[in-house]
Scaffold this motif. Structure first.
Motif, PDB file in Angstrom:
ATOM      1  N   PRO A 167      27.384  31.275  37.223  1.00 58.83           N
ATOM      2  CA  PRO A 167      28.421  30.836  36.428  1.00 58.83           C
ATOM      3  C   PRO A 167      29.822  31.396  36.502  1.00 58.83           C
ATOM      4  O   PRO A 167      30.783  31.036  36.671  1.00 58.83           O
ATOM      5  N   SER A 168      29.542  32.750  36.150  1.00 60.81           N
ATOM      6  CA  SER A 168      30.745  33.472  36.138  1.00 60.81           C
ATOM      7  C   SER A 168      31.231  33.718  37.479  1.00 60.81           C
ATOM      8  O   SER A 168      32.633  33.527  37.326  1.00 60.81           O
ATOM      9  N   ILE A 174      37.409  29.671  40.081  1.00 65.19           N
ATOM     10  CA  ILE A 174      38.567  28.585  39.868  1.00 65.19           C
ATOM     11  C   ILE A 174      39.874  29.693  39.395  1.00 65.19           C
ATOM     12  O   ILE A 174      41.104  29.278  39.545  1.00 65.19           O
ATOM     13  N   PHE A 175      39.628  30.752  38.655  1.00 64.79           N
ATOM     14  CA  PHE A 175      40.770  31.587  38.042  1.00 64.79           C
ATOM     15  C   PHE A 175      40.282  33.080  38.526  1.00 64.79           C
ATOM     16  O   PHE A 175      39.674  33.726  37.975  1.00 64.79           O
ATOM     17  N   PRO A 176      40.851  33.182  39.888  1.00 63.48           N
ATOM     18  CA  PRO A 176      40.588  34.538  40.282  1.00 63.48           C
ATOM     19  C   PRO A 176      41.242  35.904  39.786  1.00 63.48           C
ATOM     20  O   PRO A 176      40.479  36.893  39.842  1.00 63.48           O
ATOM     21  N   TRP A 177      42.139  35.622  38.819  1.00 58.07           N
ATOM     22  CA  TRP A 177      42.480  36.758  37.901  1.00 58.07           C
ATOM     23  C   TRP A 177      41.500  37.169  36.755  1.00 58.07           C
ATOM     24  O   TRP A 177      41.448  38.438  36.522  1.00 58.07           O
ATOM     25  N   LEU A 178      40.363  36.392  36.835  1.00 58.71           N
ATOM     26  CA  LEU A 178      39.250  36.814  35.897  1.00 58.71           C
ATOM     27  C   LEU A 178      38.477  37.917  36.404  1.00 58.71           C
ATOM     28  O   LEU A 178      37.984  38.640  35.831  1.00 58.71           O
ATOM     29  N   PRO A 180      38.470  41.021  37.681  1.00 56.60           N
ATOM     30  CA  PRO A 180      38.168  42.437  37.135  1.00 56.60           C
ATOM     31  C   PRO A 180      37.592  42.488  35.579  1.00 56.60           C
ATOM     32  O   PRO A 180      37.024  43.557  35.315  1.00 56.60           O
ATOM     33  N   PHE A 181      37.612  41.133  35.029  1.00 56.00           N
ATOM     34  CA  PHE A 181      36.951  41.164  33.619  1.00 56.00           C
ATOM     35  C   PHE A 181      35.482  40.726  33.813  1.00 56.00           C
ATOM     36  O   PHE A 181      34.869  40.839  32.450  1.00 56.00           O
ATOM     37  N   LEU A 182      34.805  40.493  34.796  1.00 54.63           N
ATOM     38  CA  LEU A 182      33.716  40.110  34.840  1.00 54.63           C
ATOM     39  C   LEU A 182      32.475  41.101  35.423  1.00 54.63           C
ATOM     40  O   LEU A 182      32.874  41.548  36.719  1.00 54.63           O
TER      41      LEU A 182
END
Ligand code: HEM
Length: 413
Positions: A167-168, A174-178, A180-182
């Motif tokens: 899921p992450s 959908i939101f590629p900027w996410l 580095p936070f994952l």
């Protein structure tokens, strides 16, 4: 998906109409951000790079194939043509390849025998064997199953494929900027980096030992021409079916090595393998496609560049095509005389112009591995576990694969 429109194609008739009848319109690949990371941008966004890039720097099959899987336009066309042509030269679907697969079957049988009927998890060693077929094609060499390089390579790829479906990572798509936070994204990046380093090392070794007069595999063809450029897992058939498979094998083949040419005389075996692949549904959503131009489809207008998901599950389990879509039933592939029948709705390799390039090889491997093992061994669950206890719920990643389980393989003779 977030700001993007997605068309999901469901059912045999709809998927076939799009992928086969309107192959050109629906034949591009949608490259998700995570697939773009696999390719490190090689020709996927700009579409103009030459064919030398990540796909070939790392010889590993997955990366090589990422030069086909996740590309479009000229790069995809050239890579697909080159790879198909070279695979055919190397005997894909022919006797030479069959010899290699048969040789690998012997290693697999030896490995199974070593457990002397004790319960063990055979899935991993089957992955090693399938991977060895690819290694043989790529550079003419197989790995010992105990080789830590092989083991690391396979577990790395399995981890990447598993996390790609998480899921992450769907959120990241959908939101590629996410990214580095994952945590999962970092895990995949780290594994990809290690894999690329390992691939480069092997490529260097192959380059250093290259002998233009002696071609070892596909990588040598690529290097000498200076071109710019998963098994599988079975839902175990049930006892009655297994007995019938073994009875047919004994009657038609006896104790000698099974050959591809035996296929036509083994209708029940063929039906069981097809039914296993249908129910196993290994790539449930195929890979995402994209429309190459504005398209009229079943009364709808679909704009150029729209993501399209051909839902293979909906074809393989289509209630209007299969008598018992959700249960294991080899009769789906047999006529009333017990002869094998092809079914158009059997689409585990998808259809149309982006259809699986390795179908011929995969089918040969499935047939020879399956028959060689069933010919030689009786399979039973681990002590204390009944067949009904075996949980067939798949582990969901980007592909579906079985939960770990132990089986006992006892000699039939
Ligand atoms: C049982 C084993 C396999 C299954 C079920 C399978 C299934 C698939 C599916 C569903 C696709 C997506 C097709 C589409 O986009 O419409 C695909 C693509 C592909 N497969 Fe396989 N595959 C298998 C084994 C292999 C093997 C052994 C190879 C390599 C020799 C291979 C090479 C490829 C390539 C290169 C593509 C991308 C084709 C393109 O984009 O033009 N596959 N496969």
């Amino acid at each position: 998906m977030a700001h993007k429109k997605v068309v999901v194609l469901a059912g045999y008739k709809t998927v076939k109409q799009a992928l086969v009848n309107q192959a050109e319109d629906f034949g591009e690949r949608e490259v998700f951000p995570i697939f773009h990371d696999f390719n490190k941008g090689n020709g996927t966004r700009t579409g103009q790079k030459t064919l030398v890039a990540t796909g070939f720097c790392s010889f590993l099959m997955n990366l090589w194939l990422s030069g086909i899987l996740f590309t479009n336009g000229n790069q995809w066309r050239e890579m697909r043509r080159f790879t198909l042509g070279t695979l055919k030269d190397f005997g894909m679907g022919k006797r030479i390849m069959e010899e290699k697969i048969v040789e690998e079957c012997q290693y697999l049988i030896e490995e199974f025998e070593q457990h002397k009927g004790e319960a063990f998890d055979g899935a991993q060693v089957i992955s090693y064997a399938a991977s060895n077929i690819i290694s043989t094609l790529m550079y003419g060499k197989r790995f010992d199953y105990k080789d830590p390089n092989l083991q690391a390579m396979i577990s790395r790829d399995q981890e990447i494929i598993y996390h790609t479906g998480s899921p992450s990572i769907q959120m990241y798509n959908i939101f590629p900027w996410l990214g580095p936070f994952l945590k999962t994204w970092w895990v995949i990046m780290r594994e990809l980096q290690t894999r690329a380093k390992h691939g480069k090392r092997i490529l260097t070794e192959l380059k250093e030992s290259l002998n233009p007069g002696k071609c070892r595999g596909l990588v040598d063809v690529f290097l000498t021409h200076k071109k710019d450029l998963e098994v599988k897992h079975f839902h175990p058939p049930l006892t009655a079916e297994t007995h019938r498979v073994q009875e047919e094998l004994s009657r038609v083949v006896g104790n000698r090595q099974v050959r591809v040419e035996d296929r036509k005389n083994l209708p029940y075996v063929e039906a069981v393998i097809h039914e296993t692949q249908r129910l196993a549904n290994v790539v449930p959503m195929s890979l995402p496609h994209r429309t190459s131009r504005d398209t009229a489809f079943q009364g709808y207008f679909i704009g150029k560049g729209t993501m399209v998901i051909p839902l293979l599950t909906s074809v393989l389990y289509d209630e209007s095509e299969w008598a018992t879509p959700h249960t294991f039933n080899p009769a789906h592939f047999l006529d009333d005389q017990g002869r094998f029948v092809r079914r158009d709705a059997f689409m585990p390799f998808s259809a149309g112009r982006r259809m699986c390039l390795g179908e011929g090889l995969a089918r040969m491997v499935l047939f020879l591995f399956f028959t060689s093992l069933l010919q030689r061994f009786h399979f039973k669950p681990a002590p204390g576990v009944s067949e009904d206890d075996l949980d067939l719920t798949p582990v969901v990643g980007f592909t579906l694969h079985p939960l770990p389980h132990k089986l006992r393989a006892t000699d039939r003779f």
